[in-house]
Every structure is written in structure tokens, then in C-alpha cells.
Design a protein around this motif. Structure first.
Motif, mmCIF file in Angstrom:
data_model
loop_
_atom_site.group_PDB
_atom_site.id
_atom_site.type_symbol
_atom_site.label_atom_id
_atom_site.label_comp_id
_atom_site.label_asym_id
_atom_site.label_seq_id
_atom_site.Cartn_x
_atom_site.Cartn_y
_atom_site.Cartn_z
ATOM 1 N N UNK A 65 -42.813 5.813 32.120
ATOM 2 C CA UNK A 65 -41.813 6.866 32.000
ATOM 3 C C UNK A 65 -40.597 6.365 31.227
ATOM 4 N N UNK A 66 -40.195 5.112 31.491
ATOM 5 C CA UNK A 66 -39.083 4.533 30.739
ATOM 6 C C UNK A 66 -39.428 4.447 29.258
ATOM 7 N N UNK A 67 -40.678 4.125 28.967
ATOM 8 C CA UNK A 67 -41.101 4.047 27.573
ATOM 9 C C UNK A 67 -41.054 5.400 26.890
ATOM 10 N N UNK A 68 -41.469 6.446 27.607
ATOM 11 C CA UNK A 68 -41.409 7.806 27.059
ATOM 12 C C UNK A 68 -39.962 8.192 26.788
ATOM 13 N N UNK A 69 -39.079 7.895 27.742
ATOM 14 C CA UNK A 69 -37.662 8.224 27.577
ATOM 15 C C UNK A 69 -37.071 7.493 26.377
ATOM 16 N N UNK A 70 -37.316 6.189 26.303
ATOM 17 C CA UNK A 70 -36.753 5.405 25.203
ATOM 18 C C UNK A 70 -37.290 5.878 23.857
ATOM 19 N N UNK A 71 -38.575 6.215 23.827
ATOM 20 C CA UNK A 71 -39.188 6.680 22.586
ATOM 21 C C UNK A 71 -38.601 8.024 22.171
ATOM 22 N N UNK A 72 -38.439 8.930 23.129
ATOM 23 C CA UNK A 72 -37.870 10.246 22.832
ATOM 24 C C UNK A 72 -36.440 10.114 22.322
ATOM 25 N N UNK A 73 -35.636 9.280 22.978
ATOM 26 C CA UNK A 73 -34.243 9.104 22.561
ATOM 27 C C UNK A 73 -34.156 8.442 21.193
ATOM 28 N N UNK A 74 -35.079 7.536 20.912
ATOM 29 C CA UNK A 74 -35.094 6.895 19.593
ATOM 30 C C UNK A 74 -35.368 7.920 18.498
ATOM 31 N N UNK A 75 -36.325 8.821 18.748
ATOM 32 C CA UNK A 75 -36.628 9.873 17.779
ATOM 33 C C UNK A 75 -35.439 10.806 17.589
ATOM 34 N N UNK A 76 -34.772 11.147 18.688
ATOM 35 C CA UNK A 76 -33.624 12.051 18.605
ATOM 36 C C UNK A 76 -32.489 11.403 17.819
ATOM 37 N N UNK A 77 -32.216 10.129 18.096
ATOM 38 C CA UNK A 77 -31.140 9.440 17.365
ATOM 39 C C UNK A 77 -31.446 9.360 15.869
ATOM 40 N N UNK A 78 -32.710 9.204 15.536
ATOM 41 C CA UNK A 78 -33.094 9.025 14.139
ATOM 42 C C UNK A 78 -33.192 10.343 13.381
ATOM 43 N N UNK A 79 -33.674 11.399 14.056
ATOM 44 C CA UNK A 79 -33.970 12.640 13.337
ATOM 45 C C UNK A 79 -33.174 13.857 13.811
ATOM 46 N N UNK A 81 -30.052 14.019 15.845
ATOM 47 C CA UNK A 81 -28.838 13.621 16.552
ATOM 48 C C UNK A 81 -27.886 14.793 16.775
ATOM 49 N N UNK A 82 -27.936 15.820 15.919
ATOM 50 C CA UNK A 82 -27.036 16.966 16.063
ATOM 51 C C UNK A 82 -27.666 18.120 16.846
ATOM 52 N N UNK A 83 -28.869 17.921 17.364
ATOM 53 C CA UNK A 83 -29.571 18.994 18.063
ATOM 54 C C UNK A 83 -29.231 18.978 19.549
ATOM 55 N N UNK A 86 -32.579 21.889 23.924
ATOM 56 C CA UNK A 86 -33.623 22.902 23.726
ATOM 57 C C UNK A 86 -34.310 22.736 22.378
ATOM 58 N N UNK A 87 -33.519 22.646 21.309
ATOM 59 C CA UNK A 87 -34.097 22.513 19.973
ATOM 60 C C UNK A 87 -34.743 21.143 19.783
ATOM 61 N N UNK A 88 -34.128 20.102 20.345
ATOM 62 C CA UNK A 88 -34.711 18.761 20.239
ATOM 63 C C UNK A 88 -36.080 18.722 20.916
ATOM 64 N N UNK A 89 -36.197 19.382 22.070
ATOM 65 C CA UNK A 89 -37.486 19.436 22.771
ATOM 66 C C UNK A 89 -38.546 20.107 21.911
ATOM 67 N N UNK A 90 -38.173 21.204 21.237
ATOM 68 C CA UNK A 90 -39.123 21.911 20.378
ATOM 69 C C UNK A 90 -39.597 21.018 19.238
ATOM 70 N N UNK A 91 -38.671 20.258 18.638
ATOM 71 C CA UNK A 91 -39.032 19.394 17.521
ATOM 72 C C UNK A 91 -39.892 18.216 17.979
ATOM 73 N N UNK A 92 -39.596 17.670 19.149
ATOM 74 C CA UNK A 92 -40.409 16.567 19.670
ATOM 75 C C UNK A 92 -41.848 17.018 19.898
ATOM 76 N N UNK A 112 -27.557 9.107 27.923
ATOM 77 C CA UNK A 112 -27.465 8.241 26.745
ATOM 78 C C UNK A 112 -26.222 8.528 25.907
ATOM 79 N N UNK A 113 -25.451 9.548 26.298
ATOM 80 C CA UNK A 113 -24.242 9.880 25.559
ATOM 81 C C UNK A 113 -24.493 10.667 24.291
ATOM 82 N N UNK A 114 -25.707 11.190 24.116
ATOM 83 C CA UNK A 114 -26.035 11.977 22.926
ATOM 84 C C UNK A 114 -25.589 13.420 23.096
ATOM 85 N N UNK A 115 -25.667 13.919 24.324
ATOM 86 C CA UNK A 115 -25.341 15.316 24.603
ATOM 87 C C UNK A 115 -24.258 15.375 25.668
ATOM 88 N N UNK A 116 -23.270 16.219 25.448
ATOM 89 C CA UNK A 116 -22.194 16.407 26.406
ATOM 90 C C UNK A 116 -22.286 17.804 26.984
#
Length: 207
Positions: A65-79, A81-83, A86-92, A112-116
């Protein structure tokens, strides 16, 4: 089979059906892409039961589960970051075949401090613009479409040139609408009467 083993079989099945890439599978399972290829070889040649033995000594469910979380956050940070979540989930899901619930993703992104959260977002402070010092230094241009002549004439636009320093009305012109042609005519008349200012100013929705 354990939940982890069932998850591994499901992921490998998606890879086999070309519904998921090896890189995405590696991120989900918390293993390397090379390990995914080895697991796929075993899965195709010996079947799902053989994966039970291959799973021994592998990371626990929590580590997966930690690996899934880290992988998802890595994708969000890279592609993405402004989503938002809801939209980030759709893109993933659409681009990386990574299925995560919206609330789980929101929690991960918040931690992770990406979303407030909306209630915690700071309001932007807008510094008021000060007036210019001298008459004619800057002229504000504005227009208002209204029934200026009540029912005695058609609805029309009043184009206004206002001195920024004093608030004085320097030029007025009635036009059929707020359009570039009439603004040019009004500006020409203003320049002939008052000369050239240092700057004209209109709001972001104006011409």
C-alpha cells in the motif's frame, strides 16, 4: 490465497491483457520492473497457484500500500501537480491504470502537501493600486451599456475617460456598443483635446 496474492494475480492479469504497463504494475506491487517480468513468466507458464510460493518473503500488504501511495504521488508530482484529487484520480486511472478512491487520494495528497483543503486555503491579498500624482498622467477608460435616454432612444454605451489622479471626467462619448472602432474615435477626440497621457488604463475585461 491471501489478499496480497490475489492483488498480485489481478495486476499480472491486467498486464497480460495489455490493460496495464509493467512500470505501473511494478509501482503497484512495490517491486522492480524486472521482477514483474519474472512474475509474468511464472504466471503464464505455471499459472496463478505458483505465485503463492513466489510471494514468500515479499513485502507485506502495508508495504505494498505504501508503494502504491508513493507511486501515485510521484506520478501526480511529475504530471498533475496542479490537479485536484478528483481530476488526478481520473488521470491516474485513464493513463496509468492506477485505481485509487477519490477520498484516499485526497488524503495522500493532503498529507504530502500537494493539496490543501478549501477551508485552509489562504485568501489572496490584493494590494490596492494607488492613484497617480498629476492630472493627465494616467487616464482610465471605461464603458457602460445602458438605457441612457430611457425610452426616448435605443440602448447604447457611454464611453468614459477619467483622470486617475483627480477622478475628473475628461471625455464622454455615446456609441452603439463598446467596440474598438468607437473607442478609437473617442481616444482620438480625447488626444485632440487633452494631449497624450503617460498611460491609458482599462480593466482586464475592457478593450
Amino acid at each position: 490465497m491471501s489478499e496480497r496474492e490475489l492483488q498480485r494475480i489481478e495486476v499480472l492479469s491486467r498486464v497480460n491483457e495489455r490493460r496495464m504497463t509493467s512500470a505501473t504494475a511494478a509501482g503497484l506491487l512495490g517491486v522492480s520492473a524486472r521482477q514483474v517480468q519474472r512474475l509474468m513468466k511464472t504466471f503464464l507458464s505455471e499459472g496463478a497457484p505458483a505465485l503463492r510460493h513466489k510471494a514468500r518473503g515479499r513485502p507485506s500488504n502495508n508495504r505494498i500500500l505504501d508503494g502504491v501511495r508513493d507511486f501515485a504521488l510521484e506520478l501526480i508530482r511529475e504530471h498533475y501537480i496542479d490537479f485536484g484529487p478528483t481530476l488526478a484520480r481520473e488521470k491516474l486511472l485513464e493513463r496509468h491504470q492506477l485505481a485509487v478512491s477519490k477520498e484516499t487520494l485526497r488524503k495522500w495528497m493532503t498529507e504530502a502537501g500537494i493539496w490543501t483543503l478549501r477551508r485552509e486555503r489562504k485568501r489572496r491579498l490584493h494590494q490596492p493600486r494607488g492613484r497617480r500624482d498629476c492630472l493627465g498622467e494616467m487616464v482610465q477608460i471605461d464603458g457602460s451599456h445602458h438605457w441612457w435616454f430611457e425610452e426616448r432612444g435605443p440602448k447604447c454605451a457611454l464611453l468614459v475617460f477619467i483622470d486617475d489622479a483627480t477622478g475628473r471626467l475628461l471625455h464622454l462619448r455615446f456609441a452603439g456598443s463598446e467596440n474598438t472602432f468607437d473607442y478609437f474615435h473617442a481616444a482620438k477626440a480625447y488626444l485632440q483635446a487633452w494631449g497624450k497621457p503617460l498611460a491609458f488604463y482599462s480593466d482586464k475585461h475592457g478593450i
